[in-house]
Scaffold this active site. Sequence first.
Site, PDB file in Angstrom:
ATOM      1  N   HIS A   1       0.765  -1.003   0.177  1.00  0.00           N
ATOM      2  CA  HIS A   1      -0.149   0.054  -0.009  1.00  0.00           C
ATOM      3  C   HIS A   1       0.957   1.260   0.095  1.00  0.00           C
ATOM      4  O   HIS A   1       1.460   1.573   1.074  1.00  0.00           O
ATOM      5  CB  HIS A   1      -1.019   0.017   1.126  1.00  0.00           C
ATOM      6  CG  HIS A   1      -2.044   1.066   1.192  1.00  0.00           C
ATOM      7  ND1 HIS A   1      -2.123   1.643   2.379  1.00  0.00           N
ATOM      8  CD2 HIS A   1      -2.671   1.529   0.247  1.00  0.00           C
ATOM      9  CE1 HIS A   1      -3.000   2.593   2.040  1.00  0.00           C
ATOM     10  NE2 HIS A   1      -3.355   2.606   0.924  1.00  0.00           N
TER      11      HIS A   1
ATOM     12  N   HIS B   1      -1.330  10.137  -3.235  1.00  0.00           N
ATOM     13  CA  HIS B   1      -2.682   9.813  -2.569  1.00  0.00           C
ATOM     14  C   HIS B   1      -3.352  11.148  -2.578  1.00  0.00           C
ATOM     15  O   HIS B   1      -4.673  11.247  -2.932  1.00  0.00           O
ATOM     16  CB  HIS B   1      -2.443   9.073  -1.198  1.00  0.00           C
ATOM     17  CG  HIS B   1      -3.725   8.717  -0.595  1.00  0.00           C
ATOM     18  ND1 HIS B   1      -4.473   9.693   0.250  1.00  0.00           N
ATOM     19  CD2 HIS B   1      -4.443   7.540  -0.538  1.00  0.00           C
ATOM     20  CE1 HIS B   1      -5.370   8.906   0.911  1.00  0.00           C
ATOM     21  NE2 HIS B   1      -5.556   7.742   0.209  1.00  0.00           N
TER      22      HIS B   1
END
Length: 272
Positions: free
Chosen positions: A34, A76
């Site tokens: 991730h 992100h």
Amino acid sequence: MKKYIIYLILILAVGSFIFVVKNNQERTVQLIAHRGANNIAPEHTITAYKKAIELGADFIEIDLRMTKDGYLVSMHDDTIERTTNGKGKVSNFNLDELKKLDAGSWFENRYKKETIPTLEEIFETFGKKTNYYIETRLVNNEPIMEEKLVKLIEEEGLQDQVVIESFSPDSLKAIHRIDKEIPLIQLIYPDKMLEVDEKEIKNYAIGVGPYAPKVDREFVERMHKAGLEVDVWFDRKNEKEYMKKILSYDVDTVFTDYLENTEEILSREESE
């Protein structure tokens, strides 16, 4: 004597390579790093991705944002202040402006030469050495980045090494119209679990990406019965709490912020 040492080194190297390959082949659950190995390096940087690959991740995850001049970058947030020394929305900057920012010092002040990488740079750096799990987002509420993304994938010949995920059905359907062979995962918001329509999702995606704490065995079995894989994601704060339980549900793929911890749990589970 020197030849003997060289032979010994070669044997050990080959043995280690076989062990890693065999270990990954036997593993039933795929591991997605991730934002890269973000617990030991600044997220979404080349270094974080390198470390994730070294630790044995099956995929590196790339969150995409689009710059003002149309480049796809790995970031992100829609703003840059959390992970750089700049301030403002990604979409308000040209790529050359973003490249001047420090994207590493915020993380333990040890990565002062990290910059925000473009998707093209990531592909050029790692090529076919790894697999890519890429999250798209709408740009001004429109599916704008999808055509450029597919073009980059095809130019690098990475169609067999890419999975694309999104919370936006519009984004995934746009990609499906461009290239029906690229595997797609429909991400599910935590408060939308009861609204999952597996028959509709099956029309364009190969699986779903639900929030781990909301997943139970019955949900996984229902998705599998519909022919969909289940790729679960966590909050960093609760991953270690839920990981063992989630793995017991026979999910297909897990996002992890702690690769070594997750691999250790998997090794224990598979040896029992």
